[in-house]
Design a protein around this motif. Structure first.
Motif, short mmCIF file in Angstrom:
data_model
loop_
_atom_site.label_atom_id
_atom_site.label_comp_id
_atom_site.label_asym_id
_atom_site.label_seq_id
_atom_site.Cartn_x
_atom_site.Cartn_y
_atom_site.Cartn_z
N SER A 186 -1.50 8.55 3.78
CA SER A 186 -1.75 7.52 2.78
C SER A 186 -2.92 8.02 1.94
O SER A 186 -3.62 8.95 2.34
CB SER A 186 -2.12 6.21 3.47
OG SER A 186 -2.46 5.22 2.52
N TYR A 216 -8.69 -0.81 -0.83
CA TYR A 216 -7.89 0.40 -1.10
C TYR A 216 -8.36 1.03 -2.40
O TYR A 216 -8.70 2.21 -2.45
CB TYR A 216 -6.42 0.00 -1.15
CG TYR A 216 -5.43 1.07 -1.53
CD1 TYR A 216 -4.87 1.91 -0.56
CD2 TYR A 216 -5.01 1.21 -2.85
CE1 TYR A 216 -3.92 2.85 -0.91
CE2 TYR A 216 -4.06 2.16 -3.20
CZ TYR A 216 -3.52 2.98 -2.22
OH TYR A 216 -2.59 3.92 -2.56
N LEU A 262 -8.75 -3.59 5.62
CA LEU A 262 -8.11 -2.93 4.48
C LEU A 262 -7.28 -3.93 3.67
O LEU A 262 -6.29 -4.47 4.14
CB LEU A 262 -7.24 -1.76 4.94
CG LEU A 262 -6.70 -0.87 3.83
CD1 LEU A 262 -7.84 -0.28 2.99
CD2 LEU A 262 -5.85 0.25 4.42
N THR A 263 -7.72 -4.15 2.46
CA THR A 263 -7.02 -5.00 1.50
C THR A 263 -6.70 -4.12 0.30
O THR A 263 -7.17 -2.98 0.20
CB THR A 263 -7.92 -6.16 1.05
OG1 THR A 263 -9.08 -5.60 0.40
CG2 THR A 263 -8.34 -7.05 2.21
N ILE A 264 -5.94 -4.66 -0.62
CA ILE A 264 -5.65 -3.93 -1.86
C ILE A 264 -6.96 -3.63 -2.60
O ILE A 264 -7.15 -2.53 -3.12
CB ILE A 264 -4.67 -4.71 -2.76
CG1 ILE A 264 -3.31 -4.87 -2.05
CG2 ILE A 264 -4.50 -4.04 -4.11
CD1 ILE A 264 -2.61 -3.57 -1.73
N ILE A 288 0.84 -1.21 0.00
CA ILE A 288 0.00 0.00 0.00
C ILE A 288 0.87 1.25 0.00
O ILE A 288 0.59 2.21 -0.73
CB ILE A 288 -0.99 -0.02 1.18
CG1 ILE A 288 -2.09 -1.05 0.88
CG2 ILE A 288 -1.59 1.36 1.43
CD1 ILE A 288 -3.13 -1.23 1.94
N ARG A 289 1.95 1.25 0.77
CA ARG A 289 2.84 2.41 0.78
C ARG A 289 3.47 2.61 -0.60
O ARG A 289 3.59 3.75 -1.07
CB ARG A 289 3.93 2.23 1.84
CG ARG A 289 4.91 3.38 1.90
CD ARG A 289 4.28 4.67 2.40
NE ARG A 289 5.19 5.78 2.15
CZ ARG A 289 4.84 6.96 1.68
NH1 ARG A 289 3.59 7.23 1.40
NH2 ARG A 289 5.72 7.89 1.47
N ASP A 292 0.85 4.13 -2.74
CA ASP A 292 0.70 5.54 -2.35
C ASP A 292 1.75 6.42 -3.03
O ASP A 292 1.43 7.46 -3.60
CB ASP A 292 0.87 5.70 -0.83
CG ASP A 292 -0.36 5.34 -0.03
OD1 ASP A 292 -1.46 5.23 -0.62
OD2 ASP A 292 -0.22 5.17 1.20
#
Length: 184
Positions: free
Chosen positions: A102, A165, A160-162, A3-4, A7
């Protein structure tokens, strides 16, 4: 970790390709308020302060309070457009690129929102990077209901999953959620 990475990639390309839009909005903002960029200290990850950057949507002399405590008469006509289209959030891509935020996470609160901070601390929400959007934002839950907001933030972080997201980003971009409410 993924996730980072997403981002950073999205923030970089958003700033790069959105630069002409950012310049145009800044110039219009100069004529609207004389001070188009709004910077404010917010509560970050692990309660660490950071400076949030947004386009100004209210008159420069407006008190620094949560949006639900501000008066609607403080919103400028251009500011109203920025809020409706969520373009006021674009400069926060810089906060994302710098690692303060994020794209998806709990909206960062002001330090004077003690009830919200306490609830988020109790639910371990403050261990996450704050975000531009998330589950609460796409469901019109704002800082006027601190317990519900903190609970929704905790629920979002736990699931929170991809896929989620991308879902929250898509829902925000497509107009879901009304943004921060201001009393009429």
């Amino acid at each position: 970790m993924l996730i980072r990475l997403l981002d950073v990639i999205f923030a970089f390309f958003g700033l790069f390709f959105g630069f002409p839009v950012l310049v145009i909005l800044t110039i219009i903002g100069l004529f609207d308020t004389g001070s188009p960029i709004f910077c404010q200290q917010r509560v970050g990850r692990n309660k660490k302060p950071f400076t949030l950057v947004k386009f100004r949507t209210m008159k420069p002399d407006t008190a620094h309070v949560a949006s639900h405590l501000a008066n609607a008469s403080a919103i400028t006509p251009f500011g109203g457009f920025l809020r409706r289209t969520k373009l006021d959030e674009l400069p926060q891509l810089w906060n994302v690129l710098c690692g303060d935020m994020s794209l998806v996470g709990p909206r960062p609160s002001l330090f004077n929102q003690q009830e919200l901070i306490a609830e988020r601390e109790r639910l371990n929400v403050l261990a996450a990077r704050p975000g531009i959007t998330g589950l609460a934002q796409v469901n019109d839950i704002d800082m006027s209901t601190p317990e519900l907001l903190a609970k929704t933030d905790a629920q979002m972080l736990a699931t929170l999953t991809i896929a989620n997201y991308f879902k929250y980003i898509f829902m925000t971009v497509s107009g879901k959620g009304s943004g921060d409410r201001v009393k009429r």
